[in-house]
Design a protein around this motif. Structure first.
Motif, PDB file in Angstrom:
ATOM      1  N   LYS A  41       0.701  -1.206  -0.038  1.00  0.00           N
ATOM      2  CA  LYS A  41       0.120   0.001   0.068  1.00  0.00           C
ATOM      3  C   LYS A  41       0.937   1.315  -0.220  1.00  0.00           C
ATOM      4  CE  LYS A  41      -4.109  -1.650   2.101  1.00  0.00           C
ATOM      5  NZ  LYS A  41      -5.206  -1.554   3.237  1.00  0.00           N
ATOM      6  N   ARG A  42       0.324   2.339  -0.710  1.00  0.00           N
ATOM      7  CA  ARG A  42       0.890   3.459  -0.971  1.00  0.00           C
ATOM      8  C   ARG A  42       0.919   4.083   0.795  1.00  0.00           C
ATOM      9  NH1 ARG A  42       2.645   6.062  -5.477  1.00  0.00           N
ATOM     10  NH2 ARG A  42       0.955   4.794  -6.530  1.00  0.00           N
ATOM     11  N   LYS A  96      -1.670  -3.102 -14.248  1.00  0.00           N
ATOM     12  CA  LYS A  96      -1.282  -1.717 -14.039  1.00  0.00           C
ATOM     13  C   LYS A  96      -2.422  -0.934 -13.647  1.00  0.00           C
ATOM     14  CE  LYS A  96       0.776   2.288 -16.220  1.00  0.00           C
ATOM     15  NZ  LYS A  96       1.188   2.887 -17.397  1.00  0.00           N
ATOM     16  N   ASP A  97      -3.766  -1.229 -14.332  1.00  0.00           N
ATOM     17  CA  ASP A  97      -5.066  -0.493 -13.964  1.00  0.00           C
ATOM     18  C   ASP A  97      -5.372  -1.015 -12.548  1.00  0.00           C
ATOM     19  OD1 ASP A  97      -4.877   0.523 -16.622  1.00  0.00           O
ATOM     20  OD2 ASP A  97      -6.356  -1.023 -17.306  1.00  0.00           O
ATOM     21  N   ILE A 134      -3.669  -1.849  -9.956  1.00  0.00           N
ATOM     22  CA  ILE A 134      -2.624  -1.281  -8.879  1.00  0.00           C
ATOM     23  C   ILE A 134      -2.897  -0.029  -8.753  1.00  0.00           C
ATOM     24  CG2 ILE A 134      -0.210  -0.840  -8.508  1.00  0.00           C
ATOM     25  CD1 ILE A 134      -1.094  -3.807  -8.146  1.00  0.00           C
ATOM     26  N   ALA A 135      -3.154   1.006  -9.982  1.00  0.00           N
ATOM     27  CA  ALA A 135      -3.397   2.347  -9.917  1.00  0.00           C
ATOM     28  C   ALA A 135      -4.744   2.516  -9.428  1.00  0.00           C
ATOM     29  CB  ALA A 135      -3.224   2.802 -11.315  1.00  0.00           C
ATOM     30  N   GLY A 136      -5.878   1.778  -9.592  1.00  0.00           N
ATOM     31  CA  GLY A 136      -7.095   1.909  -9.062  1.00  0.00           C
ATOM     32  C   GLY A 136      -7.313   1.758  -7.341  1.00  0.00           C
ATOM     33  N   HIS A 137      -6.327   0.925  -7.033  1.00  0.00           N
ATOM     34  CA  HIS A 137      -6.264   0.561  -5.645  1.00  0.00           C
ATOM     35  C   HIS A 137      -5.385   1.406  -4.727  1.00  0.00           C
ATOM     36  CE1 HIS A 137      -8.898  -2.533  -7.350  1.00  0.00           C
ATOM     37  NE2 HIS A 137      -9.447  -2.626  -5.940  1.00  0.00           N
ATOM     38  N   ASP A 138      -4.461   2.355  -5.428  1.00  0.00           N
ATOM     39  CA  ASP A 138      -3.496   2.934  -4.980  1.00  0.00           C
ATOM     40  C   ASP A 138      -2.286   2.131  -3.966  1.00  0.00           C
ATOM     41  OD1 ASP A 138      -2.479   5.567  -4.556  1.00  0.00           O
ATOM     42  OD2 ASP A 138      -3.299   5.790  -2.509  1.00  0.00           O
ATOM     43  N   TYR A 139      -2.126   0.999  -4.945  1.00  0.00           N
ATOM     44  CA  TYR A 139      -0.947   0.002  -4.520  1.00  0.00           C
ATOM     45  C   TYR A 139       0.359   0.488  -5.031  1.00  0.00           C
ATOM     46  CZ  TYR A 139      -4.869  -2.877  -2.474  1.00  0.00           C
ATOM     47  OH  TYR A 139      -5.775  -3.429  -1.847  1.00  0.00           O
ATOM     48  N   GLU A 140       1.386   0.111  -4.759  1.00  0.00           N
ATOM     49  CA  GLU A 140       2.596   0.390  -5.316  1.00  0.00           C
ATOM     50  C   GLU A 140       3.304  -1.223  -5.751  1.00  0.00           C
ATOM     51  OE1 GLU A 140       4.466   4.319  -3.730  1.00  0.00           O
ATOM     52  OE2 GLU A 140       4.675   2.692  -2.624  1.00  0.00           O
ATOM     53  N   LYS A 180      10.556  -2.058 -12.443  1.00  0.00           N
ATOM     54  CA  LYS A 180       9.244  -2.513 -13.196  1.00  0.00           C
ATOM     55  C   LYS A 180       9.534  -2.462 -14.578  1.00  0.00           C
ATOM     56  CE  LYS A 180       6.659   0.719 -11.149  1.00  0.00           C
ATOM     57  NZ  LYS A 180       7.544   0.831 -10.149  1.00  0.00           N
TER      58      LYS A 180
END
Length: 354
Positions: free
Chosen positions: A19-20, A203-204, A206-212, A217
């Protein structure tokens, strides 16, 4: 091999997410993955399996003595299931009673020591091989300071992709039970085996759930791009091969149709069907075999151009034997199919004669 050599014990189809960290969860916020979040990740189509990182529930310090000078530091341990780590059993794993712990550390730590700490403190720089041979003294201490254990550490590998210090899962379970507080915490990081590394859906999500995604990469993206390019080239090659096959078949059929009267006359004169079809069979065999040999020559010429560049990037070239066998099988199949077509044409002319 260009992207996987340095991390051969962690394959490219694995990725690590967390998580970010934001201002909202900096002080006391939840940065671990809940059971619902784990289930959501497991249900994604691109996920094969998921495993949490287990963290040490105690304090860890390491010390090294070299040339009469000592160095000690606080550190941490994490672990993942053994089947995610591609290291021989003789080099990885731990049994209760053993005083040696194999560890996998990030290459960044060694770089920071060599070019940061060592140069400022007047200590010698160390290569990966030298570091692996230096015994580490690991001191494990419970949070209340009442229980202390000492072990010898052995560096089993270095990673560019995992920014952590890994120990075997067996040791982590045992040491947490012996020194930990017993509190259950949500895992802060997950390792995921993916079915399609570099997929846009990953990628979508990860970005949608604010993960890192931890680590570099670019290798994963390059690997996915390579698979896409290879798939496109393979599809084009299959189409060209099928078109070439039908063009050859059509050419022979047109040639025999053009000479249908001659074939009929030869059969009327009493020539055997095998003799009448022999010139066309020779055309098929010579044309197909010649095309195969020409293609093999072109392949070796192209390999002479691109292999030196790839080998300069530490790529390992594969054997040409599968290519030769596949080409020979395809050529034999094309020849056989065309020979059967010629025989049918000649037999058809024989039936017309009768």
């Amino acid at each position: 091999s260009i992207w996987e050599d340095d991390d051969s014990f962690i394959r490219s189809d694995y990725m690590v997410i967390n998580k970010r960290v934001t201002s909202e969860n900096t002080f006391g916020g939840e940065t671990g993955f809940t059971a619902d979040e784990l289930e959501e990740i497991e249900n994604q189509q691109w996920v094969k399996r998921v495993a949490p990182f287990a963290s040490a529930d105690y304090r860890v310090s390491a010390s090294v003595t070299q040339q009469g000078r000592g160095l000690s530091t606080y550190m941490f341990f994490e672990s993942i299931p053994g089947d995610f780590v591609d290291v021989p059993a003789s080099q990885w794993g731990w049994r209760e009673g053993s005083d040696e712990i194999p560890v996998i550390i990030s290459k960044d730590y060694l770089t920071l020591y060599n070019f940061g700490f060592a140069s400022s403190a007047g200590l010698p720089q160390m290569s990966e091989g030298l570091m692996s041979g230096i015994p580490l003294t690991l001191t494990l201490r419970s949070e209340d300071g009442m229980r202390t254990l000492q072990f010898h550490g052995r560096v089993a590998g270095y990673s560019n992709r995992l920014n952590t210090i890994l120990v075997p899962q067996e040791f982590m379970d045992w040491s947490n039970a012996a020194l930990g507080t017993g509190k259950v915490k949500n895992p802060s990081r997950l390792i995921i085996e993916v079915s399609r590394p570099g997929d846009v859906a990953i990628k979508d999500f990860i970005a949608g759930h604010d993960y890192e995604i931890a680590g570099d990469k670019s290798a994963t993206s390059a690997s996915f791009l390579l698979r896409v390019v290879v798939g496109i080239v393979l599809a084009i090659g299959i189409v060209i091969t099928l078109l070439s096959f039908f063009i050859l078949l059509l050419s022979i059929s047109l040639l025999m149709e053009k000479n249908r009267d001659k074939l009929h006359s030869l059969l009327m004169l009493g020539y055997d069907t095998s003799v009448v079809g022999a010139p066309y069979r020779r055309i098929v065999v010579v044309a197909s075999a010649g095309a195969f040999l020409l293609a093999i020559g072109c392949v070796f010429i192209l390999r002479a151009y691109y292999l030196p560049a790839l080998e300069g990037l530490d790529a390992v070239s594969g054997s040409v034997l599968p290519m030769l066998l596949l080409g020979a099988v395809l050529t034999a199949a094309i020849i056989l199919f065309n020979l059967m077509a010629i025989s049918r044409k000649v037999r058809g002319a024989w039936r017309i004669r009768r």
